[in-house]
Design an enzyme around this catalytic site. Structure first.
Site, PDB file in Angstrom:
ATOM      1  N   GLY A 117       0.977  -1.379  -0.055  1.00  0.00           N
ATOM      2  CA  GLY A 117       0.103  -0.063  -0.293  1.00  0.00           C
ATOM      3  C   GLY A 117       0.712   1.161   0.020  1.00  0.00           C
ATOM      4  N   GLY A 158       2.645   3.607   1.366  1.00  0.00           N
ATOM      5  CA  GLY A 158       3.154   3.888   2.706  1.00  0.00           C
ATOM      6  C   GLY A 158       3.880   5.388   2.894  1.00  0.00           C
ATOM      7  NE  ARG A 159       8.795   6.331  -0.445  1.00  0.00           N
ATOM      8  CZ  ARG A 159       9.895   7.003  -0.926  1.00  0.00           C
ATOM      9  NH1 ARG A 159      10.655   7.662  -0.438  1.00  0.00           N
ATOM     10  NH2 ARG A 159      10.593   5.849  -1.852  1.00  0.00           N
ATOM     11  NE  ARG A 188       0.852   1.430  -7.015  1.00  0.00           N
ATOM     12  CZ  ARG A 188       2.100   1.894  -6.972  1.00  0.00           C
ATOM     13  NH1 ARG A 188       3.284   1.391  -7.124  1.00  0.00           N
ATOM     14  NH2 ARG A 188       2.333   3.122  -6.768  1.00  0.00           N
ATOM     15  CG  ASP A 245       5.102  -3.573  -5.029  1.00  0.00           C
ATOM     16  OD1 ASP A 245       5.829  -4.613  -5.224  1.00  0.00           O
ATOM     17  OD2 ASP A 245       6.040  -2.684  -4.695  1.00  0.00           O
ATOM     18  CG  ASP A 287       6.876   3.144  -7.519  1.00  0.00           C
ATOM     19  OD1 ASP A 287       6.541   4.202  -7.521  1.00  0.00           O
ATOM     20  OD2 ASP A 287       6.574   2.015  -6.976  1.00  0.00           O
TER      21      ASP A 287
HETATM   22  P1  AMP Z   1       8.968   1.032  -3.496  1.00  0.00           P
HETATM   23  O1  AMP Z   1      10.093   0.012  -3.026  1.00  0.00           O
HETATM   24  O2  AMP Z   1       9.485   2.446  -3.058  1.00  0.00           O
HETATM   25  O3  AMP Z   1       7.948   0.758  -4.694  1.00  0.00           O
HETATM   26  O4  AMP Z   1       8.032   0.696  -2.177  1.00  0.00           O
HETATM   27  C1  AMP Z   1       7.471  -0.509  -1.733  1.00  0.00           C
HETATM   28  C2  AMP Z   1       6.654  -0.217  -0.512  1.00  0.00           C
HETATM   29  O5  AMP Z   1       7.282   0.330   0.718  1.00  0.00           O
HETATM   30  C3  AMP Z   1       5.353   0.558  -0.798  1.00  0.00           C
HETATM   31  O6  AMP Z   1       4.345   0.151   0.050  1.00  0.00           O
HETATM   32  C4  AMP Z   1       5.888   2.073  -0.175  1.00  0.00           C
HETATM   33  O7  AMP Z   1       4.916   2.744   0.130  1.00  0.00           O
HETATM   34  C5  AMP Z   1       6.581   1.420   1.055  1.00  0.00           C
HETATM   35  N1  AMP Z   1       7.730   2.692   1.301  1.00  0.00           N
HETATM   36  C6  AMP Z   1       8.947   2.804   0.746  1.00  0.00           C
HETATM   37  N2  AMP Z   1       9.509   3.871   1.299  1.00  0.00           N
HETATM   38  C7  AMP Z   1       8.832   4.099   2.524  1.00  0.00           C
HETATM   39  C8  AMP Z   1       9.057   5.093   3.644  1.00  0.00           C
HETATM   40  N3  AMP Z   1      10.058   5.695   3.760  1.00  0.00           N
HETATM   41  N4  AMP Z   1       8.091   5.081   4.539  1.00  0.00           N
HETATM   42  C9  AMP Z   1       6.902   4.330   4.583  1.00  0.00           C
HETATM   43  N5  AMP Z   1       6.871   3.538   3.500  1.00  0.00           N
HETATM   44  C10 AMP Z   1       7.592   3.221   2.338  1.00  0.00           C
HETATM   45 MG    MG Z   2       6.549   0.933  -5.562  1.00  0.00          MG
END
Ligand code: AMP
Ligand code: MG
Length: 504
Positions: free
Chosen positions: A89, A91-92, A182, A251, A261
């Site tokens: 989901g 997360g940021r 996604r 995702d 991403d």
């Molecule tokens: P990503 O690898 O950036 O596509 O992220 C994979 C998952 O990790 C997703 O659910 C993001 O929302 C979460 N995520 C990545 N970085 C952060 C962060 N700094 N804080 C919270 N969630 C994160």
């Molecule tokens: Mg991502």
């Protein structure tokens, strides 16, 4: 008046309750606008006068929620490096809402780095300037190269540090996408056995991305086929510019067919099918040449979520028929991909359509060219670009990329005779070269240039190198004097040690 600058029409918030959590961006101490995409703002029907200033900084940093926005964090799951995470989901990130652009296309506007959400798990919900500006550079480069991609509308500094290995200046990216659906969005509900919700999501996706399928029978199978075809074209596009996504988890794979991403991605320099840059990709799962295989694997995960819908009823016969139909689509992916790749390669080679329906000779011609680049460690981008020069008789620039100037002789002879054999009026060399220069870029986001621009921005608050690089990347096919510094590869020793990191 700023309040009405976005004309939001939020179908996701309206039609998909239960697929997200309404949420608010965090406030930050000191918003400042580091990047604003004028051209994209105009495309979206926004008012740059209002947004390219303090108002925009407040909105794009998350301090001011524009009128009509309904910020929300989307739920999704994902296979990460092959292992399933049932709950990822946003997360940021927060979806602010959707606008209809000047061409009538619905586009998502999303903040990334806007603070913790219920999906943050252990993360801080924040982002640092470097990775967010990186997303701008690579996304704009991909767009200029004609590859479907999400795009950056703005980056706002927050005036607060984010803590990674060391404290880094914080930033929020505003990202625009055809949608943020996604493969992992489907997996979230599929894994819970919530077939009715998967159906709701699939109908939403069809209405948004494939409206011509709305009233068709077999629409879920047709959706799977469309997604697979879009991904086949997308991955072929990546391969033909030497792009390595680096983290092709489910995702990070869209239903729309846009690249999304930009984390540990990179463009390859010397051609090497095994190239991997990501520091966490130890097994080379997401290596350059694995990308089409992984795309297919990801599509199989999407297919699994759709099976109960394709089957229509729960009888054993219906389910096994559905499995057969979905498998046919997944099995067709390599062909769709190969066709898209060859189309692109023909253009890059300056050749027109196939001879008498047999693609094999051209496929072999392209493959042997790549083998030549690989054997001699030739820069992928320059190799193709100098081949365009060779098309109009200027062979030295190409020859000088090889250890011996005569190395490519035999292949060049084959290529020329293939060009001459083309039906229709013979193409003048200069015309062929011109065409080739319109598809073989001179400027790509070279890793050392990207790093240089990001470290100046992050460490010295100097955005000039970022701006110069961005303007070069927006004209990838121009090889004017002012572009020269961006066309050269880094030294081999730099590339050999180059590692990318997930932009968290
Ligand atoms: P990503 O690898 O950036 O596509 O992220 C994979 C998952 O990790 C997703 O659910 C993001 O929302 C979460 N995520 C990545 N970085 C952060 C962060 N700094 N804080 C919270 N969630 C994160
Ligand atoms: Mg991502």
């Amino acid at each position: 008046m700023s309040a009405s600058t976005f004309r939001f029409d939020n179908t996701y918030a309206r039609d998909l309750q239960g697929f997200y959590v309404p949420w608010k961006p965090a406030s930050v101490p000191s918003p400042s606008l580091l990047f604003f995409n004028q051209e994209l703002a105009l495309e979206l029907g926004l008012d740059p006068e209002v947004l390219d200033g303090p108002e925009g900084a407040a909105i794009f940093a998350g301090n001011q929620v524009p009128e009509g926005a309904e910020p929300l964090a989307q739920a999704y799951a994902g296979h990460q490096f092959g292992g399933f995470s049932p709950q990822l989901g946003d997360g940021r990130a927060l979806l602010l809402g959707e606008v209809i652009d000047r061409l009538g296309r619905r586009r998502d506007i999303m903040l990334k780095g806007s603070g913790r959400t219920p999906f943050s798990r252990g993360g801080d919900g924040k982002a640092a300037i470097g990775p967010m500006l990186r997303e701008v550079l690579i996304g704009e480069a991909m767009d200029a190269l004609g590859i479907p991609t999400t795009r950056a509308l703005a980056v706002a500094g927050t005036g607060e540090p984010v803590y990674r290995q060391q404290p880094l200046p914080g930033a929020v990216l505003t990202r625009v996408a055809a949608s943020h659906l996604r493969v992992g969005t489907f997996e979230f509900f599929g894994a819970r056995g919530e077939t009715q919700r998967v159906g709701q999501l699939a109908d939403y996706a069809i209405a948004r991305h494939d409206p011509d399928l709305v009233d068709t029978t077999d629409r879920y199978l047709a959706l799977l086929r469309r997604v697979a075809q879009r991904q086949a074209a997308l991955i072929a596009g990546w391969m033909n510019v030497g792009f390595i996504h680096g983290v092709m988890n489910t995702d990070n794979m869209t239903i729309s067919g846009e690249t999304i991403d930009y984390g540990p991605c990179a463009f390859m320099e010397a051609y090497d099918p095994d190239a991997v840059f990501s520091s966490i990709d130890h097994g080379g799962r997401y290596a350059y040449s694995n990308q089409p295989l992984i795309a297919r694997w990801n599509l199989a995960r999407l297919a699994e979520t759709l099976l109960p819908l394709i089957a229509e009823e729960e009888s054993e016969g219906a389910v096994s028929k559905a499995i057969g139909q979905a498998t046919e689509v997944i099995d067709a992916f390599p062909e769709w991909y190969a066709a898209a790749l060859l189309n692109g390669q023909r253009e890059k080679l300056g050749l027109q359509g196939g001879e008498g329906g047999d693609d094999e000779p051209d496929r072999a011609l392209a493959a042997d060219w790549l083998t030549l680049l690989h054997q001699h460690g030739v820069d992928f981008t320059l190799g193709w670009r100098r081949l365009a020069d060779a098309a109009c008789g200027d062979e030295m620039p190409l020859r000088s990329l090889f250890p011996q100037p005569q190395t490519p002789d035999a292949w060049l002879a084959r290529w020329r005779s293939r060009g001459e054999s083309e039906g229709g009026p013979a193409l003048a060399g200069s015309e062929r070269a011109e065409r080739m220069r319109r598809v073989n870029p001179a400027v790509i986001p070279r890793n050392h240039r990207v790093e240089e621009a990001l470290s100046a921005a992050s460490e010295k608050e100097d955005l000039a190198p970022f701006r110069r690089l961005l303007s070069a990347l927006r004209r990838p096919y121009d090889e004017t004097q002012d572009q020269a510094e961006y066309t050269e590869p880094a030294g081999a020793e730099v590339t050999a040690c180059y590692r990318t990191f997930c932009g968290t």
